[in-house]
Design an enzyme around this catalytic site. Sequence first.
Site, PDB file in Angstrom:
ATOM      1  CG  ASP A  16     -12.369 -34.423  56.540  1.00  0.00           C
ATOM      2  OD1 ASP A  16     -13.444 -34.740  56.893  1.00  0.00           O
ATOM      3  OD2 ASP A  16     -11.479 -33.540  56.999  1.00  0.00           O
ATOM      4  N   GLY A 163     -13.470 -26.402  61.881  1.00  0.00           N
ATOM      5  CA  GLY A 163     -12.390 -25.512  61.548  1.00  0.00           C
ATOM      6  C   GLY A 163     -11.938 -24.939  62.942  1.00  0.00           C
ATOM      7  CD  GLU A 193     -12.366 -28.631  69.147  1.00  0.00           C
ATOM      8  OE1 GLU A 193     -12.989 -28.079  68.405  1.00  0.00           O
ATOM      9  OE2 GLU A 193     -11.794 -29.766  68.846  1.00  0.00           O
TER      10      GLU A 193
END
Length: 328
Positions: A16, A163, A193
């Site tokens: 996506d 997410g 991250e």
Amino acid sequence: MDSKSLPKIELHLHLDCSLRWKVVRRFDPAVTESFFEKNFKAPAKCLDLPDFLACAQQGIQYLQTADQLQAVTLDLLEQLKEEGVLYSEIRFAPYEHIRRGLSPEAVVEAVLTALEEGQHTSGIRAGLLLCTLRELPSGPSLHTAQLAVRYRDQGVVGFDIAGNEADFPVEPHVEAFRHARENGVPCIAHAGEARGAEGIWEVLRGYQVERLGHGVRCIEDERLVEYLVDRQIHLEVCPSSNIQTNVFDTIADHPVDRLFRAGISLGINTDSRTLTNTTLEREYDLLERQFGWGKKEFLQCNLQALEHAFLPEGEKDHFRAHLRQAYQ
Ligand code: ADE
Ligand code: ZN
């Protein structure tokens, strides 16, 4: 080094976040090239991970029908072919694609159909990773893991969580990971991250993953680096993405070279071709310029990625031979 022509393994890229204008304009002729450049790509420097993730919604709204999902999947395989990719694992979250009435099952089946066709036409071998998201409640998360179990052996090869790592906890997804693991589906988690070493320890304890998406902030904890080396947990490193999400200021601050020298298994990935405006060639060139990496380092990264790929062992041999021969 002519990085474009070298064969590559890519394990971390989001379907996506890898849309090209030439595909989107087929869905919506009102999207001009300049609108696409301004709105579908994220700024080179985002405030943080949530700021970056908000930009992904622009593309996700055009991935809500079976036709759209299939066109984007076929186009992504074309992009990978242009970049010399031999084998790839492509990920997405089925629950992001149900806004216009598709069931999560129909989403997965649409992408699997296109993946099958695209592998034939492109000659690339590819698997799918189904993602849950930190933001999702435990029900849809478990259902995503059940989908990974149901469609494994039909092209789904693993389960991941993506997410907003910064603001949403590990706990609601523990059961989903248990379900995937107990049914033999290999697991990955995005971690290290937006959060530091503690965030990585949490997913290692809670999810027992074989690979980490990013994981680069393990560098903040010497014991964790040792643990990752000992357990051979592979890091899917995405250098430009980490600069863009403001995990590191510049590429000079990125720990990829230190992690590589510390003996951690890692590979080089794009994460998001569109949002990050990158290709594997650009990522390789960045590391060549910044850290003086050459064929020796890139061969090792690709062999390590292949080693940790969710591909039957018997299928790895010819890719291994191809890589060794090309990077001589
Ligand atoms: N989804 C797309 N890119 C992502 C990233 N870098 N981290 C977490 N989720 C993502
Ligand atoms: Zn990612």
